[in-house]
Design a protein around this motif. Structure first.
Motif, PDB file in Angstrom:
ATOM      1  N   UNK A  14       0.854  -1.179   0.000  1.00  0.00           N
ATOM      2  CA  UNK A  14       0.000   0.000   0.000  1.00  0.00           C
ATOM      3  C   UNK A  14       0.892   1.230   0.000  1.00  0.00           C
ATOM      4  N   UNK A  15       0.569   2.155  -0.854  1.00  0.00           N
ATOM      5  CA  UNK A  15       1.370   3.377  -0.895  1.00  0.00           C
ATOM      6  C   UNK A  15       0.769   4.396   0.065  1.00  0.00           C
ATOM      7  N   UNK A  16       1.588   4.893   0.941  1.00  0.00           N
ATOM      8  CA  UNK A  16       1.157   5.906   1.888  1.00  0.00           C
ATOM      9  C   UNK A  16       2.330   6.801   2.233  1.00  0.00           C
ATOM     10  N   UNK A  17       1.987   7.963   2.744  1.00  0.00           N
ATOM     11  CA  UNK A  17       2.997   8.911   3.186  1.00  0.00           C
ATOM     12  C   UNK A  17       3.028   8.891   4.706  1.00  0.00           C
ATOM     13  N   UNK A  18       4.190   9.096   5.259  1.00  0.00           N
ATOM     14  CA  UNK A  18       4.359   9.034   6.704  1.00  0.00           C
ATOM     15  C   UNK A  18       5.108  10.271   7.168  1.00  0.00           C
ATOM     16  N   UNK A  19       4.523  10.958   8.151  1.00  0.00           N
ATOM     17  CA  UNK A  19       5.122  12.169   8.715  1.00  0.00           C
ATOM     18  C   UNK A  19       5.323  11.951  10.205  1.00  0.00           C
ATOM     19  N   UNK A  20       6.524  12.195  10.676  1.00  0.00           N
ATOM     20  CA  UNK A  20       6.853  12.071  12.094  1.00  0.00           C
ATOM     21  C   UNK A  20       6.644  13.411  12.779  1.00  0.00           C
ATOM     22  N   UNK A  21       6.099  13.359  14.008  1.00  0.00           N
ATOM     23  CA  UNK A  21       5.836  14.575  14.774  1.00  0.00           C
ATOM     24  C   UNK A  21       6.460  14.442  16.160  1.00  0.00           C
ATOM     25  N   UNK A  22       7.198  15.462  16.551  1.00  0.00           N
ATOM     26  CA  UNK A  22       7.737  15.559  17.905  1.00  0.00           C
ATOM     27  C   UNK A  22       6.950  16.630  18.646  1.00  0.00           C
ATOM     28  N   UNK A  23       6.244  16.237  19.696  1.00  0.00           N
ATOM     29  CA  UNK A  23       5.549  17.192  20.554  1.00  0.00           C
ATOM     30  C   UNK A  23       5.238  16.507  21.878  1.00  0.00           C
ATOM     31  N   UNK A  24       4.994  17.313  22.884  1.00  0.00           N
ATOM     32  CA  UNK A  24       4.816  16.756  24.223  1.00  0.00           C
ATOM     33  C   UNK A  24       3.383  16.863  24.728  1.00  0.00           C
ATOM     34  N   UNK A  25       2.430  17.119  23.857  1.00  0.00           N
ATOM     35  CA  UNK A  25       1.043  17.246  24.297  1.00  0.00           C
ATOM     36  C   UNK A  25       0.318  15.899  24.164  1.00  0.00           C
ATOM     37  N   UNK A  26      -0.863  15.824  24.760  1.00  0.00           N
ATOM     38  CA  UNK A  26      -1.640  14.588  24.723  1.00  0.00           C
ATOM     39  C   UNK A  26      -2.176  14.353  23.321  1.00  0.00           C
ATOM     40  N   UNK A  27      -2.561  13.102  23.061  1.00  0.00           N
ATOM     41  CA  UNK A  27      -2.997  12.725  21.724  1.00  0.00           C
ATOM     42  C   UNK A  27      -4.287  13.421  21.304  1.00  0.00           C
ATOM     43  N   UNK A  28      -5.244  13.578  22.224  1.00  0.00           N
ATOM     44  CA  UNK A  28      -6.505  14.222  21.865  1.00  0.00           C
ATOM     45  C   UNK A  28      -6.318  15.712  21.565  1.00  0.00           C
ATOM     46  N   UNK A  29      -5.365  16.352  22.252  1.00  0.00           N
ATOM     47  CA  UNK A  29      -5.082  17.765  21.973  1.00  0.00           C
ATOM     48  C   UNK A  29      -4.400  17.927  20.614  1.00  0.00           C
ATOM     49  N   UNK A  30      -3.496  17.004  20.293  1.00  0.00           N
ATOM     50  CA  UNK A  30      -2.840  17.069  18.994  1.00  0.00           C
ATOM     51  C   UNK A  30      -3.847  16.817  17.869  1.00  0.00           C
ATOM     52  N   UNK A  31      -4.768  15.889  18.064  1.00  0.00           N
ATOM     53  CA  UNK A  31      -5.808  15.639  17.055  1.00  0.00           C
ATOM     54  C   UNK A  31      -6.652  16.886  16.843  1.00  0.00           C
ATOM     55  N   UNK A  32      -6.989  17.574  17.916  1.00  0.00           N
ATOM     56  CA  UNK A  32      -7.763  18.816  17.802  1.00  0.00           C
ATOM     57  C   UNK A  32      -6.977  19.875  17.032  1.00  0.00           C
ATOM     58  N   UNK A  33      -5.693  20.019  17.334  1.00  0.00           N
ATOM     59  CA  UNK A  33      -4.851  21.010  16.665  1.00  0.00           C
ATOM     60  C   UNK A  33      -4.699  20.683  15.180  1.00  0.00           C
ATOM     61  N   UNK A  34      -4.532  19.394  14.860  1.00  0.00           N
ATOM     62  CA  UNK A  34      -4.432  18.992  13.459  1.00  0.00           C
ATOM     63  C   UNK A  34      -5.740  19.232  12.720  1.00  0.00           C
ATOM     64  N   UNK A  35      -6.853  18.942  13.380  1.00  0.00           N
ATOM     65  CA  UNK A  35      -8.155  19.201  12.757  1.00  0.00           C
ATOM     66  C   UNK A  35      -8.321  20.685  12.435  1.00  0.00           C
TER      67      UNK A  35
END
Length: 159
Positions: A14-35
């Motif tokens: 399967x072809x997909x792109x992968x991006x690594x993220x370094x941050x120290x916040x919780x997963x639900x907060x990062x999902x909100x910020x990405x949204x």
């Protein structure tokens, strides 16, 4: 009688792109910020990614964009688990200590906190534009593109 041999070395391609993220916040907060910043609609899946018979589990957020045929995933790379450790001190009673164990979904990138996996049928997503938007977010320390074909544990990203 002819003998037919099927070689199935790399069944999942399967072809997909992968991006690594370094941050120290919780997963639900990062999902909100990405949204908010990438105009996504990531939602937490009911089941996490479990490896090695529930030894470690990793949070998973997903959004399937039906109009552009793109699936976005936010995956945690770090699992911290508190376990009791028994050791004998040579006395009559055993001592128990709490030990915090850390597991990684992709062991080659132990310093990465999260991954964004972008699976698409048509190659219309530009990861450079996504990186520039991610680097403007103050909560994200850094982000960069990872080549998934060079990963030894790329099978952990199949879900």
């Amino acid at each position: 009688m002819a003998l037919h041999k099927l070689l199935v070395d790399d069944f999942y391609d399967d072809s997909y792109k992968l991006i690594a993220i370094h941050c120290s916040i919780e997963d639900y907060r990062l999902a909100y910020i990405l949204n908010k910043n990438l105009d996504l609609k990531l939602k937490r899946k009911e089941e996490d990614i479990d490896l090695k018979y529930l030894e470690s589990s990793y949070s998973l957020f997903e959004w399937k964009n039906e109009t552009e045929y793109v699936t976005w995933n936010l995956i945690s790379n770090v699992c911290k688990k508190e376990e009791t450790s028994l050791y004998s001190s040579g006395t009559l009673f055993e001592d128990t200590n709490k030990v915090l164990k850390t597991f990684h979904l992709i062991s080659e990138y132990k310093t990465v906190d999260y991954f964004i996996k972008i699976s698409e049928e048509m190659q219309n997503i530009n990861e450079r534009v996504i990186l520039s938007k991610l680097q403007n977010v103050p909560q994200i320390i850094t982000s960069y593109i990872v080549d998934p074909m060079k990963l030894r544990s790329k099978n952990h990203l199949i879900f």
